[in-house]
Design a protein around this motif. Structure first.
Motif, PDB file in Angstrom:
ATOM      1  N   ASP A 163      33.514  19.635  25.624  1.00  0.00           N
ATOM      2  CA  ASP A 163      32.596  18.572  26.010  1.00  0.00           C
ATOM      3  C   ASP A 163      33.320  17.240  25.823  1.00  0.00           C
ATOM      4  O   ASP A 163      33.323  16.663  24.748  1.00  0.00           O
ATOM      5  CB  ASP A 163      31.364  18.664  25.101  1.00  0.00           C
ATOM      6  N   VAL A 164      33.964  16.761  26.863  1.00  0.00           N
ATOM      7  CA  VAL A 164      34.718  15.508  26.764  1.00  0.00           C
ATOM      8  C   VAL A 164      34.115  14.492  27.717  1.00  0.00           C
ATOM      9  O   VAL A 164      33.602  14.851  28.775  1.00  0.00           O
ATOM     10  CB  VAL A 164      36.223  15.705  27.096  1.00  0.00           C
TER      11      VAL A 164
ATOM     12  N   PRO B 235      39.951  17.554  21.434  1.00  0.00           N
ATOM     13  CA  PRO B 235      38.604  18.155  21.399  1.00  0.00           C
ATOM     14  C   PRO B 235      38.551  19.499  20.674  1.00  0.00           C
ATOM     15  O   PRO B 235      37.610  20.260  20.868  1.00  0.00           O
ATOM     16  CB  PRO B 235      38.250  18.284  22.885  1.00  0.00           C
ATOM     17  N   TYR B 236      39.559  19.811  19.870  1.00  0.00           N
ATOM     18  CA  TYR B 236      39.502  21.047  19.070  1.00  0.00           C
ATOM     19  C   TYR B 236      40.292  20.822  17.788  1.00  0.00           C
ATOM     20  O   TYR B 236      41.051  19.857  17.664  1.00  0.00           O
ATOM     21  CB  TYR B 236      40.049  22.245  19.851  1.00  0.00           C
ATOM     22  N   LEU B 237      40.096  21.723  16.838  1.00  0.00           N
ATOM     23  CA  LEU B 237      40.783  21.630  15.551  1.00  0.00           C
ATOM     24  C   LEU B 237      42.217  22.105  15.726  1.00  0.00           C
ATOM     25  O   LEU B 237      42.470  23.269  16.008  1.00  0.00           O
ATOM     26  CB  LEU B 237      40.045  22.509  14.525  1.00  0.00           C
ATOM     27  N   ARG B 238      43.156  21.192  15.558  1.00  0.00           N
ATOM     28  CA  ARG B 238      44.552  21.500  15.854  1.00  0.00           C
ATOM     29  C   ARG B 238      45.066  22.658  15.000  1.00  0.00           C
ATOM     30  O   ARG B 238      45.846  23.493  15.453  1.00  0.00           O
ATOM     31  CB  ARG B 238      45.380  20.234  15.602  1.00  0.00           C
ATOM     32  N   LEU B 239      44.645  22.694  13.745  1.00  0.00           N
ATOM     33  CA  LEU B 239      45.114  23.733  12.822  1.00  0.00           C
ATOM     34  C   LEU B 239      44.751  25.130  13.302  1.00  0.00           C
ATOM     35  O   LEU B 239      45.514  26.085  13.138  1.00  0.00           O
ATOM     36  CB  LEU B 239      44.489  23.489  11.439  1.00  0.00           C
TER      37      LEU B 239
ATOM     38  N   LEU C 248      35.143  14.709  20.052  1.00  0.00           N
ATOM     39  CA  LEU C 248      36.013  13.537  20.114  1.00  0.00           C
ATOM     40  C   LEU C 248      35.387  12.339  19.416  1.00  0.00           C
ATOM     41  O   LEU C 248      36.088  11.417  19.007  1.00  0.00           O
ATOM     42  CB  LEU C 248      36.266  13.179  21.584  1.00  0.00           C
ATOM     43  N   ARG C 249      34.078  12.371  19.292  1.00  0.00           N
ATOM     44  CA  ARG C 249      33.367  11.229  18.738  1.00  0.00           C
ATOM     45  C   ARG C 249      33.773  10.924  17.298  1.00  0.00           C
ATOM     46  O   ARG C 249      33.472   9.864  16.762  1.00  0.00           O
ATOM     47  CB  ARG C 249      31.861  11.482  18.820  1.00  0.00           C
TER      48      ARG C 249
ATOM     49  N   ASP D 110      37.121   3.987  23.127  1.00  0.00           N
ATOM     50  CA  ASP D 110      36.089   4.999  22.923  1.00  0.00           C
ATOM     51  C   ASP D 110      36.258   6.169  23.904  1.00  0.00           C
ATOM     52  O   ASP D 110      36.082   7.336  23.535  1.00  0.00           O
ATOM     53  CB  ASP D 110      34.712   4.346  23.097  1.00  0.00           C
ATOM     54  N   THR D 111      36.607   5.855  25.136  1.00  0.00           N
ATOM     55  CA  THR D 111      36.748   6.903  26.151  1.00  0.00           C
ATOM     56  C   THR D 111      37.869   7.882  25.798  1.00  0.00           C
ATOM     57  O   THR D 111      37.713   9.101  25.903  1.00  0.00           O
ATOM     58  CB  THR D 111      37.037   6.271  27.527  1.00  0.00           C
TER      59      THR D 111
END
Lengths: 429, 429
Positions: free
Chosen positions: B4-5, B68-72, B81-82, B110-111
């Motif tokens: 959801d971006v 938009p995801y947990l890198r680990l 992203l918020r 913000d974008t």
């Protein structure tokens, strides 16, 4: 009008009501007949709103409209219309778990800050019943259920954090009504403040003594800190005996416009504190001393039952209806872990108990030394008798706030209330 | 991308950076020269974001972009992203009171969920300094100031309720990042959970014992309840030694994307708990036993100074910079009332102390038995030595969580840490 009102807002007059209601099909159907037949009357005796009752051939409704100022004080004290929105949100949330203990809502109009809901009849305001000495055998049962269900289901035990945070974000905006409580309940009785009043000259020395009572003042500020920072559950926020409508069989809590995510003990304490105010006011309503002995006892029994049943039901919900993100029962499934779970519940309920007593004491104090008083006391015509009742109430209030942790259980609190009632009510030095 | 971006979001690549930065005049001026001259490198070793450093002829900046995801973990663990927005809000709020202890922000997008801020050089991550045995003489002083100033100023003692509620409404939306803490810090180490790991087989029996330790589990859930419901102040939310950049002279806290209105002790405990992890890890970094005795002592002195200075400064702010709606100093002006005020402060700071110890214990435990570990321990190559260090850390962690109220002061905690360090680190039965 100098107030911040949304475009389209106007205060309805009695003559406007039939046409307005006729435009809401479900409401028109409930009233029955033609709009011209509906009887409308303004019945508001509260501080904040206009309340109209409309009765038609087949039923009645209540129309509650917020005014942009505090009715009790006048236009000098503006109040946001948005409180109608918060009241509606709270009523809807409460109705999910206890529809039998809140008024049914038929219509909400955000622009007019207006709610149409069930006309409760032949219900009366609990406070008026308590003044008349009417026994409500189901009151404790119903209010324990109302509080356990509404408070548990919106707590971190009863709902996931994500759901709570979403609703909390909404209620964070109920700033101005919270502010009224912050000032009037927790601060003003302990300082010189515009609007403070008391039975004078009888309580003049008491009012001074309270303002310089360090431990009492400290307790008031500690409870204020909890009120400001403990987001335990969506609380009603104003659950005194004037916000409860009763018959012998029914009990409904109304007017949750002060609702926000706050400490659970604030609701429980509001009810218990106002029942103690009713208790101490009884000697002001006796034609001859002892007339109200039986009723006094019933009030104390009710207080005991309110706490005891609330405690039982809250614990039962924790075990049976847990939906929160902490203290999941599955985490404590094995034998020795269950003991830890039980002792955690015990500690949690104990904290709620001490909180409830303290908040109750705050609410009692403010009704005697602050801006808004209660009819239980105000209706005692003789100021000496009234001051005696109020003095006893203040003694218990201080004990609840300063020494709440010293009470082992609710029976012990009632024992203290009885002891205070027996004491001569001299004004404290 | 299945996440959801917002429209317009794209993950920047190294090659995109110069043109992006050239479009921000203040940043371009800071770097100096032409965009073609700027050296860009990706330096992220965190779990959540891409971090680029850009250096030009006259200066450097850091560009931090949220993914938009947990890198680990990878794309299987989406993250909003918020969080970049919340981090920016927190940095701006902290900078109002301690600009010297946070990175200066030059630009927020913000974008793109992207912040451009000061490149801290020659700063290193505190955790890496602690592993190398580097003494930071100003660390305690700076972090005590950072915590006292940021936490006091956003508490109900440091700001009016209306201001707090407005900001709290915003941070109520930081749901997903709070959820990570809720699960990973307070629950997973005490249950079987995907991603849990530990030094195996050395700590296998320990992991089982922890999962069936009723009082320890109860304490974890009680601290989780505080984390969920105590909106004391705007906390950093992730204040471990990996979120602090240091030189001998400077200290800056970075990465407050977990910020929300939560318990003050969670920040203090994160720092103290991670310092104790560093303390117990030292014997894993000694070439010969005793090599790090002096450094171990410095860590304990630092812990003592962190708490002591934090406590002093928080109290001083309460007296000098009070701006909240509770415990107004003017309410307690007279002599006997001042004593009540002082004892209220004492009780408040005592609660913060016990909270800080408990939250510190939670953070220590999760770094040994949960998903995300710390380099202090992970960099000890010999698993037997590592397990010995971890076992000692877990012993203190349990004491902090279960018996925190038993510690009279921070010296007593350090005494226990020294005693634990001297014990042979057998795996608990």
């Amino acid at each position: 009008m100098a107030f911040d009102v949304p475009p389209g807002y106007r205060a309805l007059k009695e003559a406007d009501i039939p046409a307005y209601l006729a435009g809401i099909p479900t409401v028109a159907a409930r009233l029955g007949g033609r709009a011209a037949e509906w009887k409308i009357r303004e019945v508001g005796d509260g501080n904040l709103n206009f309340i109209f009752v409309a009765e038609g051939p087949t039923g009645g409704i209540v129309l509650k409209q917020a005014l942009p100022y505090l009715r009790l004080v006048g236009e000098s004290w503006p109040l946001p219309l948005r409180r109608a929105f918060f009241e509606h949100q709270a009523l809807v949330t409460q109705a999910r778990v206890v529809p039998q203990h809140v008024p049914e809502v038929f219509h909400f109009d955000d622009t007019l800050a207006l709610t149409v809901m069930a006309y409760l009849s032949p219900h009366i305001i609990l406070r008026k019943g308590l003044i008349r000495g009417i026994v409500y055998p189901r009151l404790a049962d119903h209010m324990a259920t109302f509080m356990a269900e509404t408070l548990f289901s919106t707590s971190d035990l009863g709902q996931p954090a994500a759901a709570k945070k979403k609703q909390m974000a909404v209620f964070c905006d109920n700033i101005e009504l919270c502010r009224i409580t912050e000032d009037l309940v927790f601060t003003d009785p302990w300082r010189v403040a515009d609007g403070n009043r008391w039975t004078s000259p009888q309580l003049d020395a008491t009012a001074v003594a309270v303002r310089t009572d360090g431990p009492w003042k400290r307790a008031a500020q500690e409870f204020k800190l909890k009120f400001l920072g403990e987001a335990q559950a969506l609380i009603h926020g104003d659950l005194h005996s004037g916000s409860i409508m009763v018959t012998a069989d029914e009990t409904r809590a109304i007017d949750p416009e002060f609702a926000f995510y706050g400490p659970i003990g604030f609701d429980v304490g509001a009810l218990i504190g106002n029942l103690y105010l009713a208790y101490f006011s009884q000697s002001g309503h006796e034609a001859t001393p002892g007339d109200r002995d039986g009723y006094r006892n019933w009030i104390l029994q009710t207080i005991e039952a309110v706490w005891t049943l609330f405690d039982q039901r809250f614990r039962a919900l924790w075990t049976k209806a847990h939906a929160g993100d902490t203290f999941m029962p599955a985490l404590f499934a094995a034998g020795p872990e269950q003991a830890a779970f039980t002792s955690a519940q015990e500690a949690y309920m104990r904290r709620l108990f001490v909180d409830s007593l303290g908040f109750g004491g705050c609410k009692m104090t403010r009704r005697i030394l602050g801006l808004a008083h209660v009819e239980d006391m105000e209706s005692i015509a003789d100021p000496d008798r009234r001051a005696a009742c109020e003095t006893r109430a203040l003694r218990l209030a201080r004990a609840l706030m300063v020494d709440g942790a010293g009470f082992t259980d609710i029976k012990a609190v009632n024992d203290t209330a009885r002891a205070v009632q027996r004491e001569p009510a001299k004004v404290p030095a």
